[in-house]
Enzyme design. Structure first.
Site, short mmCIF file in Angstrom:
data_model
loop_
_atom_site.label_atom_id
_atom_site.label_comp_id
_atom_site.label_asym_id
_atom_site.label_seq_id
_atom_site.Cartn_x
_atom_site.Cartn_y
_atom_site.Cartn_z
N HIS A 235 -42.03 58.10 -37.53
CA HIS A 235 -42.71 59.61 -37.92
C HIS A 235 -41.69 60.51 -36.91
O HIS A 235 -40.96 61.50 -37.51
CB HIS A 235 -43.93 59.72 -37.45
CG HIS A 235 -45.13 58.81 -38.07
ND1 HIS A 235 -45.26 58.72 -39.48
CD2 HIS A 235 -45.65 57.70 -37.63
CE1 HIS A 235 -46.20 57.90 -39.68
NE2 HIS A 235 -46.41 57.13 -38.66
O1 RIB Z 1 -49.13 60.64 -37.24
C1 RIB Z 1 -48.12 60.35 -36.47
C2 RIB Z 1 -47.72 61.07 -35.23
O2 RIB Z 1 -48.90 60.92 -34.43
C3 RIB Z 1 -46.68 60.69 -34.42
O3 RIB Z 1 -46.27 61.98 -33.84
C4 RIB Z 1 -47.28 59.85 -33.67
O4 RIB Z 1 -46.61 59.87 -32.25
C5 RIB Z 1 -48.59 60.43 -33.26
O5 RIB Z 1 -48.70 61.27 -32.30
#
Ligand code: RIB
Ligand code: CA
Length: 309
Positions: A235
């Site tokens: 992500h």
């Molecule tokens: O949904 C993914 C996000 O939420 C990313 O930033 C992960 O690190 C969590 O914080």
């Protein structure tokens, strides 16, 4: 070279994003700021300091930010996803450095008025929302905010909501409706930006820092497998990668509404493509093979001494 500040909640994927940024000569990491999210602020802050020391970049200032969301504190975090320590149980030495004696919001505001800066926000948007409220003039000097958050394809922390938007929906709503130049990668894009187990193992062979990254990502792979998924969604690294190589992500123009009620849909993000309100560049299609290759190449460049080779 793009000057960036990374606001984050390390977090395994935050860690990979920070290391990718430090390994990329296209980016000048001016500061790291931390926020509560995946794990507590104390832990996200200590993890940020550990990562800077791992990469030999004690010169980069780190400021701690908000230890809770704007309105409603949840009793849940993401320690199930990132381990209790936030870094997949990979034990990095206790940091010798301390955060700067300045709140994250103040540091971002001060740096933003010095030189053109891009803010990469890959945790809950609490610090960013407060920056908009407390320092609107400084915030207006920020060139672009690149956000990892939200989703048009359902949630990951609840069926409705992606974690960063869910953890502080009011902050996300404030940022998405600000009219600032914003690029967002939501789960629609980041679920395309996966690494396979084999790619994680290859990452582990490219040097000391690659080995640490692979160690953290093995925890993520195990979690994904327990959830019945193949590979690990990168992500936060995608938010950094699109600044390194914008061709990796095809964007579309949208507006984003955030559900701030207290019901089961809290934190859901409604992706609005109505022509009259298009204000945000939203990640739609990811070139996964080139994204994975970039990650591998940059971690290999980190070599063993932590600096781009
Ligand atoms: O949904 C993914 C996000 O939420 C990313 O930033 C992960 O690190 C969590 O914080
Ligand atoms: Ca994060």
């Amino acid at each position: 070279m793009t000057r960036i500040i990374i606001d984050c909640d390390p977090g395994i994927d935050d860690a990979i994003a920070i290391l990718l940024a430090l390994a990329s000569p296209e980016l000048d990491v001016a500061a790291i700021t931390t926020v509560a999210g995946n794990v507590s602020l104390d832990r996200t802050t200590a993890n940020g300091l550990r990562l800077l020391e791992l990469a030999g970049r004690g010169d980069v200032p780190l400021a701690a930010g908000c230890d809770r969301p704007l309105v409603r504190v949840s009793d849940r975090d993401a320690s199930e996803v990132h381990a209790v320590d936030g870094l997949g149980g990979v034990s990095l030495p206790r940091p010798t450095a301390r955060p700067v004696d300045e709140h994250a919001v103040e540091l971002i505001a001060r740096l933003a008025v010095e030189r053109p800066t891009t803010l990469v926000a890959v945790g809950p948007l609490t610090n960013v929302a407060l920056l908009l409220a407390r320092h609107p003039a400084a915030a207006a000097r920020i060139e672009r905010i690149v956000v990892m958050g939200g989703s048009g394809v359902g949630g990951n922390v609840t069926p409705a909501a992606e974690f960063n938007a869910w953890f502080d929906p009011e902050a996300a709503s404030r940022v998405f409706s600000s009219g600032m130049p914003i690029t967002v990668v939501g789960l629609d894009a980041t679920h395309q930006a996966t690494l396979s187990a084999a790619e994680v193992e290859r990452l582990g062979t490219v040097g000391r820092i690659g080995a640490v990254a692979a160690g953290m990502l093995r925890f993520s792979l195990d979690f994904a497998e327990r959830e019945g998924r193949e590979g690990v969604a990168m992500h936060d690294p995608l938010a950094v990668a699109l600044l390194v190589d914008p061709s990796l992500v095809t964007l579309e123009q949208v507006a984003i509404e955030v559900e701030c009620g207290l019901g089961p849909a809290r934190g859901a993000t409604i992706i609005d493509r109505a022509p009259s309100r298009l204000t945000i560049d939203y990640g739609a299609i990811v070139d996964r093979p080139r994204f994975a290759a970039l990650l591998h190449e940059r971690f290999a460049a980190l070599g063993t001494d932590g600096l781009p080779g």
